[in-house]
Structure formats: structure tokens, C-alpha cells
Design an enzyme around this catalytic site. Sequence first.
Site, PDB file in Angstrom:
ATOM      1  N   SER A 159      -1.296   6.030   5.515  1.00 22.84           N
ATOM      2  CA  SER A 159      -1.147   5.601   6.904  1.00 22.84           C
ATOM      3  C   SER A 159      -1.269   6.776   7.866  1.00 22.84           C
ATOM      4  O   SER A 159      -1.952   6.699   8.897  1.00 22.84           O
ATOM      5  CB  SER A 159       0.210   4.912   7.097  1.00 22.84           C
ATOM      6  OG  SER A 159       0.293   3.729   6.347  1.00 22.84           O
ATOM      7  N   ASP A 178       3.664  -3.391   1.117  1.00 20.09           N
ATOM      8  CA  ASP A 178       2.656  -3.006   0.128  1.00 20.09           C
ATOM      9  C   ASP A 178       3.241  -2.770  -1.261  1.00 20.09           C
ATOM     10  O   ASP A 178       2.491  -2.627  -2.230  1.00 20.09           O
ATOM     11  CB  ASP A 178       1.929  -1.738   0.577  1.00 20.09           C
ATOM     12  CG  ASP A 178       0.980  -1.986   1.724  1.00 20.09           C
ATOM     13  OD1 ASP A 178       0.427  -3.102   1.799  1.00 20.09           O
ATOM     14  OD2 ASP A 178       0.791  -1.074   2.546  1.00 20.09           O
ATOM     15  N   ARG A 214      -3.696  -2.018  -5.379  1.00 20.61           N
ATOM     16  CA  ARG A 214      -2.282  -2.129  -5.756  1.00 20.61           C
ATOM     17  C   ARG A 214      -2.063  -3.126  -6.896  1.00 20.61           C
ATOM     18  O   ARG A 214      -1.169  -2.937  -7.721  1.00 20.61           O
ATOM     19  CB  ARG A 214      -1.436  -2.487  -4.533  1.00 20.61           C
ATOM     20  CG  ARG A 214      -1.578  -1.447  -3.428  1.00 20.61           C
ATOM     21  CD  ARG A 214      -0.443  -1.448  -2.449  1.00 20.61           C
ATOM     22  NE  ARG A 214      -0.797  -0.664  -1.267  1.00 20.61           N
ATOM     23  CZ  ARG A 214      -0.747   0.659  -1.203  1.00 20.61           C
ATOM     24  NH1 ARG A 214      -0.341   1.353  -2.255  1.00 20.61           N
ATOM     25  NH2 ARG A 214      -1.093   1.294  -0.098  1.00 20.61           N
TER      26      ARG A 214
END
Length: 449
Positions: free
Chosen positions: A29, A327, A402
Site C-alpha cells: 500500500s 486482505d 492471496r
Amino acid sequence: MSGHGAAIPMTSQKSGPLTGQADVPGDKSISHRSLILGALSVGETRIQGLLEGVDVLDTGKAMQAFGAEVISHGGGSWSVHGVGVGGFAEPDHVIDCGNSGTGVRLIMGAMATSPITATFTGDGSLNKRPMGRVTDPLTFFGAQSHGRSEGRLPLTIVGAAEAVPVCYTVPMPSAQVKSAVLLAGLNAPGQTVVIEKEATRDHTERMLVGFGAELTVEDSEEGRVITLTGQPELYAQDIIVPRDPSSAAFPVCAALIVEGSDVLVPNIGLNPTRAGLFYTLQDMGADLTFENMREEGGEPVADLRAKYSPNMHGIAVPPERAASMIDEYPILSVVASFADGITRMHGVKELRVKESDRIEAMATGLRAAGVTVEEGPDWWHVHGCGGSVTGGATAATHLDHRIAMSFLILGMAADQGMSIDDGVPVATSFPIFEPLMAHLGASIRRTEV
């Protein structure tokens, strides 16, 4: 098939103790935002520890296309010679953001209040994801968007010729939407106000202030009110990117479920809007401690030590914690599979519109591995197997990094290991995942096809 090459099936086998130090990559991020804000600044922004995954590299290429000079000096050291707020040039080719929802949405916001036109596309996964949640508020600034049905990519943004400031209440907890509106507000006169009913990760606000923007945050009955004064001059910064808590989640969770493990994961960002997973694991009884807590570049940082935790138990994860760990629910569901009792996860409908439908993808793979999972539109329950998961199945990753890493971690503790149909997407966020886990003692094998 992945958008970045032929599929590479992979298998992880039940491993011995995982031990040692896991030096995970820089925060994704913050890496995205460092490149974008560097491009919108005056002067040379120098970045250390940038995540050199495919997603972030695609954002760097996009900033070059908009006129900034982006240079790699090796070893995670980069520099960005910015063009200033309102200085973006019109790109002469389509902007390919690969697999990155963060990249494409933030870049759309950053260019939407300049009188230029840009077309965006991505891989097969990104082109299925909803963009209306970003393009809708951008129209209030005066921008126009033209895309496929339901606002999907490929999509063209025609920037506002004469941008106006907006006041926008974000209808869902989304740091990407909030950030896109704030970045658009940079080149609009007056004050742009964003109201979020639930707080989401605040890297954009912190970094805007660090680059010199005038920004205030207040709590009100409506929610969290963020006010940005437009058309500032942003000044280049030196940035040290902390290591990514979302990446740290994988070696941490692997250590908790693989017998005899003791792993240290240093220099992890513990921004309160990002650390929900670690507190949830502690609530479940994980042997997870924070060492050497400190602050670096305005962000709280610590070293995480994770040890094998055979007595973890299921909990009801507080729904208000969802935004701080959205996430991490896939890897949490893996840990929950090895715990006692039921782990209940509610208020997580955002998982349905990530790189894949992560609830469906994880539920299907976990069931194939012998785990009982219940699911609904915005919730799912994982019934723990009390330390023994069968495994032995092949999970579909749906081009989602992920999902891929979560099932590889499951295989390290499952009785019969676990396979995935494609490990290529892992490189989008964690390009050193395989060698890092092998260094700790994991057994991962890839089969080229």
C-alpha cells in the site's frame, strides 16, 4: 492462465519446524502511494525498501506514462522526479495495471482532475472487478468514464477540464475509493471532503500530510471526516517503506500451525488500520508477540515473533475489525482450520469483489481439504479440525495471489500437503515468497507445464 504468463502448478508438503528470520518485502500500500505522490510532487522523491512486485512495478510504469521520471537504483532503492499537482501529461498508450485494484483505482483518482484522457486495462482478474465505485464519485469532480458493462475495464477516463471540489460519503469501507477521491481533490480548487462511516487504512492521509498537503481528520456523528485543501504544492520526500503486514501474515501464520516452529518477522508496519489480523490471532490463543516496538516515518513498527500454537480456538471476529484485516481473511481461514471450534467472520462482503470472490475460493478449497465451511453473502464460518487437516487436494487460485499463498501455507501443516493450480499470481505482491519460505524450512515444489 494468468495474465502474466503460463500457469505454474505448485505443491507444498507437510514441513518440519519453520525457524529463522523472515525478511518480507516492503508494504504494498505504501509502495503504490510513494510512487504516485512522488509523481505529483516537485523535486526528487527517494524511496528505500519499495516492494518490487509486479503490481507496484506496473504503477511505476504508469507514472512514467503520465510524465514522471521513475528510476530503479537496485535493491529496492528508487527515485521519482515528479511533475507536480496538475502536471500529469496525457499518456500515449493504454495503462496496463496488471492485477492491481489498488494501483488502477488510485491512478484513476490522481488523473481525473487534469484535462487529459487515459485508458486503463488489466489482467483477466482485474478486468472483472467493479470500477464504478471509483468512477461514480470522480464524475462529481467533472470527470467522465467510458468502460464495459458495470464499469469494468478496459475503461477510459476523460479528466475534468475545470474540476470542482466535492463532499463525498464513501458508501462502503474502502481505502481505495477514499484514496481515489482524495487524490482527485488535490487538483480541485477549494476543499474536498470525504466521509467514511467505518475507518479504513489511513496511509493516504498520513502520506499526503508528509508531502505537504493541508489535510485534517475529525470524528463526527456522520463518521470520520477528512478535509483536503486542493491545489497545494507537494514537496519531494525521502521515504523508507516499512515491511508489509499483509505479506508478514503468511510466515507468521505458517509458524503458528507447523509443529515446533519459531519465526521472527522484523520491521513490520503496525498501522492500527492494518494490524487487525495479529490481534485476532492473539485472541485465538496464538503465541504471537510484538518486540522492539517503535515508530519509523510516522508509522508504528515492530518485530513479530510467532511460535507454534497447538491450542488455538475459534472466535467470533469483531465485524468492526474487518477493514483493518480485509486482505488477511484467506490466511486467517487457514489458521482457523487448525484451531478448535468455529471461527465466525462477519461483515466481510468486500471479500466477494477482491481479485477473486475470496469467500467462495477459500470455502471451495478448504472443503476439498476436508474442512467444513459455511458461507453467506457477507459472512463465513470455518469449523476447526483441532490441529489435523487432511489436505491432499488441488485448489483453484482464480489469479489471486492471496488465495495461492494461503493454500500453500495450509499444505505445510496438512497431513497430505496441498496443491494449487497456478502460483504465478504470487509475484504480484510477494515475489520472494518461495525462497523465503524455503529458507525457513518449508517444502514447496513447482511443476512447469
